[in-house]
Write an enzyme that holds these catalytic residues in place. Structure first.
Site, PDB file in Angstrom:
ATOM      1  N   GLU A  27       0.826  -1.208   0.000  1.00  0.00           N
ATOM      2  CA  GLU A  27       0.000   0.000   0.000  1.00  0.00           C
ATOM      3  C   GLU A  27       0.863   1.262   0.000  1.00  0.00           C
ATOM      4  O   GLU A  27       1.963   1.281   0.531  1.00  0.00           O
ATOM      5  CB  GLU A  27      -0.897   0.022   1.237  1.00  0.00           C
ATOM      6  N   CYS A  49       3.517   8.441   0.797  1.00  0.00           N
ATOM      7  CA  CYS A  49       3.971   7.532   1.849  1.00  0.00           C
ATOM      8  C   CYS A  49       4.135   6.156   1.213  1.00  0.00           C
ATOM      9  O   CYS A  49       3.166   5.595   0.692  1.00  0.00           O
ATOM     10  CB  CYS A  49       2.963   7.486   2.993  1.00  0.00           C
ATOM     11  N   CYS A  51       5.331  -6.775   7.752  1.00  0.00           N
ATOM     12  CA  CYS A  51       6.330  -6.254   8.694  1.00  0.00           C
ATOM     13  C   CYS A  51       6.588  -7.292   9.787  1.00  0.00           C
ATOM     14  O   CYS A  51       5.667  -7.995  10.208  1.00  0.00           O
ATOM     15  CB  CYS A  51       5.834  -4.948   9.318  1.00  0.00           C
ATOM     16  N   CYS A  86       4.446  -4.623  16.238  1.00  0.00           N
ATOM     17  CA  CYS A  86       3.840  -3.565  17.065  1.00  0.00           C
ATOM     18  C   CYS A  86       2.347  -3.875  17.196  1.00  0.00           C
ATOM     19  O   CYS A  86       1.655  -4.092  16.191  1.00  0.00           O
ATOM     20  CB  CYS A  86       4.054  -2.200  16.432  1.00  0.00           C
ATOM     21  N   CYS A 141      -0.576  -1.959  15.118  1.00  0.00           N
ATOM     22  CA  CYS A 141      -0.382  -1.734  13.686  1.00  0.00           C
ATOM     23  C   CYS A 141      -0.954  -2.876  12.855  1.00  0.00           C
ATOM     24  O   CYS A 141      -0.719  -4.056  13.159  1.00  0.00           O
ATOM     25  CB  CYS A 141       1.108  -1.573  13.385  1.00  0.00           C
ATOM     26  N   CYS A 191      -1.637   2.334   6.718  1.00  0.00           N
ATOM     27  CA  CYS A 191      -1.293   1.176   5.896  1.00  0.00           C
ATOM     28  C   CYS A 191      -1.591  -0.150   6.580  1.00  0.00           C
ATOM     29  O   CYS A 191      -1.511  -0.270   7.787  1.00  0.00           O
ATOM     30  CB  CYS A 191       0.190   1.230   5.515  1.00  0.00           C
TER      31      CYS A 191
END
Length: 351
Positions: A92, A105, A112, A116, A119, A338
């Site tokens: 994205e 961005c 990822c 976290c 997120c 995202c």
């Protein structure tokens, strides 16, 4: 295997072109097509002969981003893109309009690994890191898409704050930065680029060696180890004090102000006590704190702090001499943060 031609800098491309027995000037023509005119195929390079285009197609691959979905905010001019890469994976990007121009961005990884808890990008882990060409292609695809309506459209600012941890893809991100700032390409000023990290301390020290001119944005989100380790597992490896020490070394070496990103979550990290502790930790640091109303994600129970709480938190920091702003939310009606769009599309759901 074909060579990823868009990840080559001009010098590397020139060497390859000469090795093919072609004149040096051809490299500049090809580079211009790839990085200024955002060509997605060799067939678009109309000042090259058909035989040469076929020869290039046999030796090189152009990695692109195909637009799968584009969401346009009805509140502001924000556009969110879901891109499909050459191998079918998706990432994205977000286009935001400000008074000074357009900011994109971009993502640096498919997913990822940082885990976290607030997120959406990290929920399914990291599939792989992006090549320099794939990070570039997000910007180029957005440029092509918007030039269809405005031939003078130009991206002026870039933030690496999309899917992924940029410093977990260190070499490819640095090559991307080299290419995007090159005057033979889009020539975006390094001072108009922000690189965000959750705090991989050794890589921050590696960056110092490069004397970067871009802005380093550190996702801090908590003033102490107890809170930060709970919401950001990376903190268990490099704690708050160790991270801030690296940030101090960075500002001392580069004279560049660090931006600390702080996503405000109701009842988690937004109390007056948190603000006072953060103020004490940042005293004397060349920095700026960006308070962000946390993005609410379907897969967790975190709620964003109220505007009143953000303002109170900001007032405490400012009282201690810590420069602070409250980020204006953009694209609120299209989930512009995202991760969510990719996950829902992958599952066949609606974003």
């Amino acid at each position: 295997m074909k060579v990823d031609i868009k990840s080559l800098n001009l010098q590397e491309l020139t060497t390859q072109i000469e090795d093919l027995g072609l004149p040096k000037f051809r490299a500049k023509q090809i580079y211009d097509w790839l990085h200024k005119q955002c060509a997605e195929s060799f067939d678009e390079m109309t000042n090259l002969s058909k035989d040469l285009r076929q020869k290039l197609d046999e030796a090189y691959e152009i990695k692109n981003c195909k637009i799968v979905r584009r969401l346009e905010s009805q509140i502001d001019d924000t556009k969110k893109y879901l891109f499909e890469l050459n191998d079918g994976e998706t990432v994205e990007s977000v286009l935001m309009k400000y008074k000074y121009g357009y900011t994109v961005c971009v993502s640096s990884q498919v997913g990822c690994n940082m885990k976290c808890s607030f997120c959406a990008s990290t929920i399914d882990g990291c599939v792989r890191s992006l090549e320099p060409s794939e990070i570039l292609s997000q910007i180029y695809a957005i440029t092509r898409d918007n030039r269809a309506e405005d031939k003078d459209f130009r991206v002026s600012h870039i933030v690496l704050m999309g899917m992924g941890e940029p410093l977990d893809n260190y070499d490819n991100v640095l090559k991307f930065l080299e290419l995007i700032t090159n005057e033979a390409g889009l020539n975006i000023s390094a001072r108009n680029i922000s690189l965000s990290t959750c705090g991989i301390v050794p890589k921050i020290y590696d960056l110092i060696e490069k004397h970067p001119q871009f802005t380093l944005s550190v996702s801090l989100h908590a003033p102490n180890d107890e809170i930060r380790s709970r919401i950001m597992p990376v903190n268990k490896k490099w704690g708050v004090d160790e991270l801030l020490e690296a940030c101090k070394a960075y500002t001392d070496a580069t004279s560049r102000r660090i931006s600390f990103e702080y996503a405000m979550m109701d009842g988690i990290n937004d109390t007056d006590e948190c603000a006072k502790e953060l103020r004490a930790k940042l005293k004397g640091t060349l920095c700026h704190v960006n308070l962000i109303p946390a993005n609410e994600v379907r897969e967790n129970d975190y709620k964003r702090s109220s505007l009143e709480r953000l303002q109170a938190f900001s007032k405490i920091l400012e009282a201690g001499g810590v420069t602070t702003t409250i980020r204006r939310s953009l694209g609120g009606d299209i989930d512009a943060s995202c991760g969510q769009l990719r996950r829902n599309t992958k599952k066949g759901g609606e974003a």
